[in-house]
Design a protein around this motif. Structure first.
Motif, PDB file in Angstrom:
ATOM      1  N   ASN A 260       0.829  -1.198   0.000  1.00 42.56           N
ATOM      2  CA  ASN A 260       0.000   0.000   0.000  1.00 42.56           C
ATOM      3  C   ASN A 260       0.871   1.259   0.000  1.00 42.56           C
ATOM      4  N   PHE A 261       1.933   1.243   0.789  1.00 43.56           N
ATOM      5  CA  PHE A 261       2.843   2.389   0.830  1.00 43.56           C
ATOM      6  C   PHE A 261       3.504   2.594  -0.526  1.00 43.56           C
ATOM      7  N   ASP A 262       3.876   1.493  -1.186  1.00 41.08           N
ATOM      8  CA  ASP A 262       4.501   1.605  -2.513  1.00 41.08           C
ATOM      9  C   ASP A 262       3.556   2.265  -3.514  1.00 41.08           C
ATOM     10  N   ARG A 263       2.284   1.842  -3.490  1.00 45.67           N
ATOM     11  CA  ARG A 263       1.306   2.442  -4.409  1.00 45.67           C
ATOM     12  C   ARG A 263       1.124   3.932  -4.111  1.00 45.67           C
ATOM     13  N   SER A 264       1.065   4.273  -2.828  1.00 51.35           N
ATOM     14  CA  SER A 264       0.866   5.670  -2.445  1.00 51.35           C
ATOM     15  C   SER A 264       2.065   6.525  -2.828  1.00 51.35           C
ATOM     16  N   THR A 265       3.255   5.969  -2.693  1.00 52.67           N
ATOM     17  CA  THR A 265       4.464   6.702  -3.056  1.00 52.67           C
ATOM     18  C   THR A 265       4.512   6.959  -4.561  1.00 52.67           C
ATOM     19  N   LYS A 266       4.178   5.944  -5.349  1.00 52.91           N
ATOM     20  CA  LYS A 266       4.164   6.111  -6.804  1.00 52.91           C
ATOM     21  C   LYS A 266       3.151   7.181  -7.201  1.00 52.91           C
ATOM     22  N   SER A 267       1.992   7.148  -6.547  1.00 57.42           N
ATOM     23  CA  SER A 267       0.962   8.134  -6.825  1.00 57.42           C
ATOM     24  C   SER A 267       1.461   9.542  -6.491  1.00 57.42           C
ATOM     25  N   MET A 268       2.228   9.657  -5.424  1.00 56.02           N
ATOM     26  CA  MET A 268       2.751  10.961  -5.023  1.00 56.02           C
ATOM     27  C   MET A 268       3.648  11.542  -6.104  1.00 56.02           C
ATOM     28  N   TRP A 269       4.533  10.697  -6.657  1.00 52.44           N
ATOM     29  CA  TRP A 269       5.466  11.198  -7.662  1.00 52.44           C
ATOM     30  C   TRP A 269       4.778  11.465  -9.000  1.00 52.44           C
ATOM     31  N   ASP A 270       3.668  10.782  -9.260  1.00 50.68           N
ATOM     32  CA  ASP A 270       2.927  11.034 -10.497  1.00 50.68           C
ATOM     33  C   ASP A 270       2.340  12.440 -10.518  1.00 50.68           C
ATOM     34  N   ASP A 271       2.035  12.968  -9.329  1.00 48.24           N
ATOM     35  CA  ASP A 271       1.460  14.325  -9.252  1.00 48.24           C
ATOM     36  C   ASP A 271       1.891  14.935  -7.928  1.00 48.24           C
ATOM     37  N   LEU A 272       3.139  15.386  -7.871  1.00 43.98           N
ATOM     38  CA  LEU A 272       3.723  15.860  -6.622  1.00 43.98           C
ATOM     39  C   LEU A 272       3.154  17.211  -6.205  1.00 43.98           C
ATOM     40  N   THR A 273       2.623  17.264  -5.007  1.00 42.20           N
ATOM     41  CA  THR A 273       2.235  18.517  -4.367  1.00 42.20           C
ATOM     42  C   THR A 273       2.584  18.380  -2.887  1.00 42.20           C
ATOM     43  N   ALA A 274       2.626  19.515  -2.195  1.00 43.77           N
ATOM     44  CA  ALA A 274       2.907  19.483  -0.754  1.00 43.77           C
ATOM     45  C   ALA A 274       1.851  18.671  -0.024  1.00 43.77           C
ATOM     46  N   ARG A 276      -0.010  16.177  -1.144  1.00 43.67           N
ATOM     47  CA  ARG A 276       0.130  14.737  -1.385  1.00 43.67           C
ATOM     48  C   ARG A 276       1.307  14.159  -0.600  1.00 43.67           C
ATOM     49  N   PHE A 277       2.400  14.925  -0.528  1.00 43.80           N
ATOM     50  CA  PHE A 277       3.539  14.449   0.245  1.00 43.80           C
ATOM     51  C   PHE A 277       3.151  14.278   1.718  1.00 43.80           C
ATOM     52  N   HIS A 278       2.467  15.258   2.268  1.00 43.93           N
ATOM     53  CA  HIS A 278       2.096  15.182   3.684  1.00 43.93           C
ATOM     54  C   HIS A 278       1.081  14.065   3.942  1.00 43.93           C
ATOM     55  N   LYS A 279       0.259  13.758   2.936  1.00 43.80           N
ATOM     56  CA  LYS A 279      -0.669  12.632   3.082  1.00 43.80           C
ATOM     57  C   LYS A 279       0.095  11.311   3.147  1.00 43.80           C
ATOM     58  N   VAL A 280       1.091  11.159   2.266  1.00 45.87           N
ATOM     59  CA  VAL A 280       1.899   9.938   2.281  1.00 45.87           C
ATOM     60  C   VAL A 280       2.654   9.832   3.604  1.00 45.87           C
ATOM     61  N   LYS A 281       3.230  10.941   4.043  1.00 45.44           N
ATOM     62  CA  LYS A 281       3.986  10.965   5.299  1.00 45.44           C
ATOM     63  C   LYS A 281       3.086  10.559   6.470  1.00 45.44           C
ATOM     64  N   ALA A 282       1.874  11.148   6.510  1.00 46.25           N
ATOM     65  CA  ALA A 282       0.943  10.830   7.602  1.00 46.25           C
ATOM     66  C   ALA A 282       0.481   9.376   7.529  1.00 46.25           C
ATOM     67  N   LEU A 283       0.279   8.880   6.301  1.00 47.60           N
ATOM     68  CA  LEU A 283      -0.159   7.495   6.116  1.00 47.60           C
ATOM     69  C   LEU A 283       0.877   6.530   6.688  1.00 47.60           C
ATOM     70  N   ILE A 284       2.143   6.755   6.352  1.00 44.56           N
ATOM     71  CA  ILE A 284       3.206   5.855   6.817  1.00 44.56           C
ATOM     72  C   ILE A 284       3.384   5.963   8.327  1.00 44.56           C
ATOM     73  N   GLU A 285       3.403   7.194   8.847  1.00 46.11           N
ATOM     74  CA  GLU A 285       3.595   7.390  10.285  1.00 46.11           C
ATOM     75  C   GLU A 285       2.473   6.770  11.111  1.00 46.11           C
ATOM     76  N   ALA A 286       1.268   6.727  10.541  1.00 42.62           N
ATOM     77  CA  ALA A 286       0.128   6.158  11.263  1.00 42.62           C
ATOM     78  C   ALA A 286       0.316   4.676  11.556  1.00 42.62           C
ATOM     79  N   TYR A 287       1.194   4.025  10.785  1.00 38.06           N
ATOM     80  CA  TYR A 287       1.399   2.583  10.959  1.00 38.06           C
ATOM     81  C   TYR A 287       2.736   2.235  11.600  1.00 38.06           C
ATOM     82  N   HIS A 288       3.517   3.254  11.996  1.00 36.59           N
ATOM     83  CA  HIS A 288       4.808   2.972  12.632  1.00 36.59           C
ATOM     84  C   HIS A 288       4.659   2.076  13.851  1.00 36.59           C
ATOM     85  N   THR A 289       3.746   2.423  14.747  1.00 34.81           N
ATOM     86  CA  THR A 289       3.645   1.659  15.997  1.00 34.81           C
ATOM     87  C   THR A 289       3.078   0.260  15.755  1.00 34.81           C
TER      88      THR A 289
END
Length: 349
Positions: A260-274, A276-289
């Motif tokens: 899921n993270f891989d798909r989200s990262t690819k999507s981020m680079w397809d249309d990079l905005t601040a 989208r980056f923060h959404k990917v960052k928040a998505l990954i951090e939400a699953y750290h614990t």
């Protein structure tokens, strides 16, 4: 089933690179002897204080509840501040740095040196091959097919701090415009980018190290189920089936999150905005614990098994079955609880 006869070793990392060990010198404790110790997860996934530990002397462990007696803390003076602090730490599910950044803040435990909550330089270097997957699209966006030598993520940041190629400067400005920041702020963005994807690289590396140990353990359970003497024990057979199912489910769950993270990262680079980056960052951090807790639990369990039974023929079937019933199954439901309590996976919108 033919099983390759090979010796496996436990997964060991230096303290700040470890999933299951917390050096207490980074925690504001009053008792000097405790600041020289560390908190670890034992085979039953209980948090204990390890006062000393090496190959020759073994591990000197103390239960948290026994500390007042050991250090002579007077109960009439109230609960000792170190006892309060260590009880909070004992409730944490993982001691990896990414989980600790979140869990220590939630537990109200101050850390004077935030730099302590970072992977060692050695570990970061080990993860370079994992980071390449994340840095490649970034470098291609700015430098295209230019022949660049990248040995670490620091090399990537240096490229963007002082780009010496005119084409790269133009692309860098385009990237800054997409992110809504100045070109001078791009290196700071890259450091945030690097940290969040270093965390993914770290967890992937932990899973890759764990995989052969899990394979070995599941293979051992297959052998036990087919042992003439042991297959007469329905309680053991039920436990083996439960453990195999649970471990396969946990491993598949983490693998699914990475996909899921891989798909989200690819999507981020397809249309990079601040945004989208923060959404990917928040998505990954939400699953750290969640990822940290599951990997910590499984790693501790597999380490305990491999230390006793480094080869397929180590120990014998009876001893293996006894260890599974007495130690290996203990705390497994807690790992499952961590996985089950995770937020629903969400793709990047």
């Amino acid at each position: 089933m033919i099983v390759e006869e090979r010796k496996l070793n436990p997964i060991e990392d230096s303290d700040m690179d470890s999933l299951f060990a917390l050096p207490l010198d980074i925690i504001p404790l009053e008792t000097p002897a405790l600041r020289r110790a560390r908190m670890i997860k034992n085979a039953r996934l209980r948090s204990v204080i390890e006062m000393f530990g090496d190959i020759e002397t073994g591990s000197g462990q103390i239960e948290i509840r026994d500390l007042p007696k050991l250090f002579g803390w007077d109960p009439e003076q109230g609960v000792h501040p170190d006892m309060i602090m260590l009880s909070k730490l004992g409730a944490l599910e993982s001691y990896d740095v990414y989980s600790l950044r979140i869990l220590l803040r939630e537990a109200g435990i101050p850390i004077s040196n935030q730099e302590a909550l970072k992977l060692s330089e050695e570990k970061s270097q080990q993860l370079t091959s994992y980071m390449t997957k994340f840095t490649y699209p970034l470098i291609m966006q700015i430098y295209g097919d230019d022949n660049l030598v990248i040995n670490s993520f620091d090399d990537v940041v240096k490229l963007f701090r002082d780009p010496d190629i005119k084409k790269a400067k133009q692309r860098l400005q385009q990237m800054a415009d997409k992110l809504g920041i100045t070109i001078q702020e791009v290196p700071k963005f890259l450091e945030d980018y690097g940290d969040i994807f270093l965390s993914l690289s770290y967890y992937r590396n932990c899973l890759d190290l764990l995989a052969p140990l899990l394979e070995n353990f599941i293979s051992s359970m297959y052998q036990l189920r087919n042992n003439y003497q042991l297959r007469q024990d329905p309680n053991l057979l039920n436990t083996l089936s439960m453990m195999e199912s649970t471990m396969n489910e946990l491993s598949a769950g983490i693998t699914g999150r990475f996909e899921n993270f891989d798909r989200s990262t690819k999507s981020m680079w397809d249309d990079l905005t601040a945004e989208r980056f923060h959404k990917v960052k928040a998505l990954i951090e939400a699953y750290h614990t969640t990822i940290g807790g599951v990997l910590c639990g499984l790693t501790v369990k597999m380490n305990a098994w491999i230390r006793l039974f480094p080869k397929q023929n180590s120990g014998g079937p009876i001893k293996r079955a006894e260890f599974i019933m007495s130690e290996m199954r203990q705390g497994l439901d807690n790992i499952k609880r961590i996985e089950d309590s995770a937020p629903m996976l969400a793709a990047l919108g």
